[in-house]
Design an enzyme around this catalytic site. Structure first.
Site: not given
Ligand SMILES: NC(=O)c1ccc[n+]([C@@H]2O[C@H](COP(=O)([O-])OP(=O)(O)OC[C@H]3O[C@@H](n4cnc5c(N)ncnc54)[C@H](OP(=O)(O)O)[C@@H]3O)[C@@H](O)[C@H]2O)c1
Length: 349
Positions: A82
């Site tokens: 990241y």
């Molecule tokens: N192992 C892997 O291959 C892998 C892959 C992907 C992710 N991950 C991990 O999983 C974590 C979470 O996944 P993700 O970032 O893909 O997606 P997520 O948690 O499903 O979505 C996060 C996004 O949703 C919005 N959000 C979050 N909370 C909110 C709220 N309370 N109200 C309104 N909007 C909200 C934000 O968008 P905005 O930025 O537009 O405000 C944020 O960027 C990552 O940070 C990472 O640590 C791991």
């Protein structure tokens, strides 16, 4: 020294804590490790001005980290790659920890390795002994730490004997630089193979968690189907990544035409694929339930995920302090069996 004067400051503390700063904790699989029910994903934290693909800069990230401690959001998830292979998410966490060393013990810090970073030869990626040791060392340097709580393999490596990777983990756990081991982006069969080989070794290299994609609307992607069921059967925590489907499980995309710069699915060019009319119809049904229960639909989603058998702590990304506060509150939402039935009906209608 006066041994007879009562010292309530020493003995009037709970013998065992069940939560921290109001946040419930849960065991990570069948291991002894406990993590905050709601954690923090930091995939998009970094230094946007360097072009590292981050959308949360140091100033906002530090405000989020400060507040996360106050809310008991202590399970922090990062990875060496990241953002865009820069290592900047780890660097940023390292800088915050250096400024707040007293918080180190309160945080369950997880990072991941596998993908190539700064090395160019075939030995500088994957799950060989060489890359595991080198990549961990580099992560610890960026994090300014001497151990990580959880080390994930970011994905499976078909080119390396499982024994070699797991024996390396055993060594690292013995050395104290890794406390628990986990895997990510593993299929059901890959996880089963790892568990089988682990049984010939020690529990030091037993995966305590699997981090795969999962959210209430999209569920397990086809290639991972069966992994959650195996986790539930084997005492391995399923830590779902993208639990809010990248932000789809909020009200912000209900009218996709209104999404614009600053909304992640729009900025990443995946709005049309992620927010199809069918998926938005499901989100609308969930929003209706959430409104009736006076919670946010994102909180409903996280609280629901926490009830699924085999499910471990949640790691939604929070891009603002307000999002973090909202997500953290989901850790204390309890859904009744009637409410769960209504959610299931809304998801499958
Ligand atoms: N192992 C892997 O291959 C892998 C892959 C992907 C992710 N991950 C991990 O999983 C974590 C979470 O996944 P993700 O970032 O893909 O997606 P997520 O948690 O499903 O979505 C996060 C996004 O949703 C919005 N959000 C979050 N909370 C909110 C709220 N309370 N109200 C309104 N909007 C909200 C934000 O968008 P905005 O930025 O537009 O405000 C944020 O960027 C990552 O940070 C990472 O640590 C791991």
């Amino acid at each position: 020294m006066d041994y007879l004067t009562p010292r309530p400051d020493l003995y009037d503390v709970p013998f065992m804590a069940e939560e921290f700063n109001g946040m419930p904790y849960r065991r990570v699989g069948a291991s002894g490790l406990q993590a905050s029910a709601i954690g923090l994903g930091t995939w998009k934290f970094g230094y946007p001005h360097t072009g590292d693909g981050a959308r949360v800069d140091e100033r906002t990230a530090f405000a989020i980290f400060d507040r996360a401690i106050e809310l008991g959001v202590t399970f922090w998830d990062t990875a060496n790659r990241y953002n865009a292979g820069s290592g900047n998410s780890e660097r940023l966490i390292g800088r915050w920890l250096r400024a707040n060393p007293e918080q180190r013990r309160n945080i369950v810090l997880a990072t991941k390795l596998h993908g190539g970073m700064d090395g160019a030869t075939p030995n500088h990626s994957g799950l060989s002994r060489t890359n595991i040791v080198d990549a961990l060392r580099a992560s610890l340097a960026r994090l300014q730490l001497d151990y990580v709580d959880v080390l994930y393999f970011h994905r499976f490596d078909p080119g390396v004997p499982i024994e070699e990777s797991l024996e390396t983990i055993e060594d690292l756990v013995r050395q104290g630089v890794v406390r628990y081991f986990a895997v990510s982006n593993f299929t059901r069969d890959q996880l089963a193979d790892y568990l089988k080989v682990q049984e010939t070794l020690s529990r030091r290299c037993r995966p305590v968690a699997v981090q795969n994609q999962f959210d209430p609307v999209n569920r397990e992607p086809e290639r991972f189907v069966g992994a959650l069921e195996l986790c539930a059967a084997q005492g391995v925590a399923y830590v779902p990544y993208s639990p809010l489907a990248g932000g789809l499980l909020t009200t912000r995309y209900l009218d996709p035409a209104k999404a614009g710069a600053g909304d992640r699915l729009h900025d990443e060019g995946r709005l049309a694929a992620a927010a199809t009319p069918e998926k938005l119809a499901v989100v609308r049904r969930l929003v209706k339930l959430a409104e009736a229960w006076e919670i946010e639909v994102s909180q409903l989603a996280l609280a629901y995920l926490l009830t699924l058998p085999g499910m471990g702590p949640q790691i939604p990304s929070s891009s603002t302090v307000a999002q973090l506060e909202s997500n953290a509150a989901a850790g204390r939402v309890t859904l009744t069996s009637e409410q769960l039935a209504e959610i299931e009906a809304a998801l499958s209608a």
